[in-house]
Design a protein around this motif. Structure first.
Motif: not given
Length: 492
Positions: A374-378, A428-431
């Motif tokens: 999920d993180l990679m998709k976001r 993006k940095n948070e992800l």
């Protein structure tokens, strides 16, 4: 060819603003004649002798990432007025295959015209050095006449007609308070804390300086206690710059300082001042700085965000803001070290028991994989959105080069895109940070191994703590939230 245009003026005075506008128009015409495109304008209002210019550093960073093909400047002195910085830019451009062109025809690397680079760099540095020396000599002449030459008068004084006069406010009384409290045995940190808690304006606030802080510090108190102006003497030339290319200052020997006795009204009696100087030599600083301990750099105040400081007499930690500045800045947020250690040990033991359950193991694996996916998709979505806004920026630059939009329209559109990009980059940095937290212990078996090895320790070491815990936030009521460096379902 994508052009980075660098423009610099020394001050924000009206005549310099006119120069800035003239330079911009000059580059618009030149780029249009060449048929090139504008990547970005980099504008600084600052001296050319320093490398610490915000937009110059931004341009250098963009050059390192090869975001443009040419750097344009009116002349080499706009980029740099010292040899070291000039050659740094030259070497960077050679390594990145970026050209440098100055509109005075002195430098043009597209035609191989680089022979005069070193000569011009040396000439501009010498010119700056001569200008600096002339300014210093002028100020020294003023000082020798008994006129105050500093940019800001000492706290408690104001300048009228080149002379120091005691201010008609409470600042002279504050100076007297500082000297009296110090002589009564108070430490500099203690004096600073008292002034802050009493709401006394700092010297920077009184002087109206930008970004002035309302908190008094030890260094401010030390400067006041050691300033000879308070006895009525005009003492100037106590420090000087190392060179024209450096802002670092060095002390000048007393025999080379310019001293005029009794030039203005004293705030502090000479006898008191001399006693304070002796006291400052023999007394140690009143230490309130944090002692490094187990949870240093891991514990933070949940309200003000400052790190917590260890206090051995209480066997625990208190908010650093509270420790330095008192209850006006924050509350103590006290927490016992033993309580923290026992809580973490208990959490780890419970987690090890849960990991031994096969069903739990499967749930944790599935949760970790799904979370990463999920993180990679976001992140991929954020990257695509960033790319869209970057393409829009390029389009606006091309439209500006073709004069289809005004400079104001260009800035407005680019700023709007930059805001969107900044928000997306932050997201993006948070992800990415979350993915890093997931990957600290990248397998369930390894997690179990880490935790089991942890339990073999008789006490919690800083190394093990930093491997398992990312951050602990302490609330005002001494409760706390532990952020572990791994994700796991809630322990039942």
């Amino acid at each position: 060819m994508r052009c980075a245009v660098y423009i610099r003026v020394s001050t924000d005075k009206e005549e310099q603003k006119a120069s800035l506008k003239y330079q911009q128009e000059l580059f618009y015409r030149y780029i249009k004649e060449q048929g090139w495109d504008i990547y970005e304008f980099y504008v600084d209002v600052q001296s050319g002798t320093t490398a610490k210019r915000k937009n110059l550093q931004k341009m250098i960073k963009d050059a390192e990432e090869k975001k443009f093909d040419i750097i344009l400047a009116k002349e080499l002195s706009r980029l740099a007025r010292n040899g070291e910085l000039s050659y740094k830019i030259k070497n960077l451009c050679e390594n990145q295959d970026i050209h440098i062109i100055t509109l005075d025809n002195a430098i043009n690397t597209t035609t191989g015209n680089t022979n005069m680079f070193g000569l011009y760099a040396w000439m501009y540095e010498q010119e700056s050095e001569n200008t600096s020396n002339r300014v210093k000599e002028t100020l020294r002449t003023r000082a020798q006449k008994g006129l105050f030459k500093g940019s800001s008068p000492p706290y408690g004084y104001e300048v009228r007609g080149g002379k120091l006069h005691i201010r008609n406010d409470d600042s002279p009384d504050i100076v007297r308070r500082i000297f009296n409290e110090y002589l009564r045995g108070a430490g500099r940190e203690s004096i600073a804390r008292g002034l802050y808690n009493d709401g006394i304006s700092t010297p920077a606030e009184v002087a109206g300086k930008k970004n002035a802080n309302d908190k008094w510090n030890d260094s401010t108190i030390r400067l006041i206690l050691s300033n000879p102006h308070y006895v009525g003497d005009l003492v100037q030339g106590r420090t000087t710059t190392v060179s024209v290319t450096s802002k670092k200052r060095k002390k000048v020997k007393k025999e080379h300082q310019i001293i005029h006795k009794d030039t203005h009204e004293a705030i502090i009696p000479r006898e008191m001042f001399n006693v304070v100087q002796q006291q400052m030599k023999v007394r140690t600083k009143y230490i309130t700085a944090p002692k490094r301990h187990l949870f240093t750099n891991i514990l933070y105040c949940a309200d003000c965000g400052k790190g917590l400081w260890y206090r051995s007499n209480r066997k625990g930690y208190i908010c650093g803001n509270y420790a330095r500045h008192g209850k006006k800045a924050c509350s103590s947020h006290f927490v016992k070290e033993e309580h923290l250690t026992n809580t973490i040990l208990t959490d780890i033991k419970l987690l090890v028991k849960q990991i031994n359950k096969e069903e739990y193991l499967k749930q944790l694996e599935l949760k970790t994989k799904k979370s990463k996916h999920d993180l990679m998709k976001r992140i991929d979505k954020a990257n695509k959105q960033i790319l869209v806004f970057k393409r829009r920026k390029s389009k606006y630059i091309n439209m500006l080069a073709d004069e289809q939009i005004t400079h104001e329209d260009y800035r407005e559109n680019v700023e709007a895109s930059n805001i969107e990009i900044e928000q997306l980059v932050k997201k993006k940095n948070e992800l990415l940070s979350k993915i890093e937290d997931e990957q600290v212990i990248d397998s369930i078996e390894k997690l179990k191994e880490e935790l089991l090895s942890f339990l073999n320790f008789n006490e919690l070491s800083p190394e093990i703590l930093s491997r398992l815990v990312n951050r602990i936030e302490v609330n005002e009521d001494s409760s706390f939230n532990i952020h572990y460096r791994f994700s796991a379902p809630i322990i039942e």
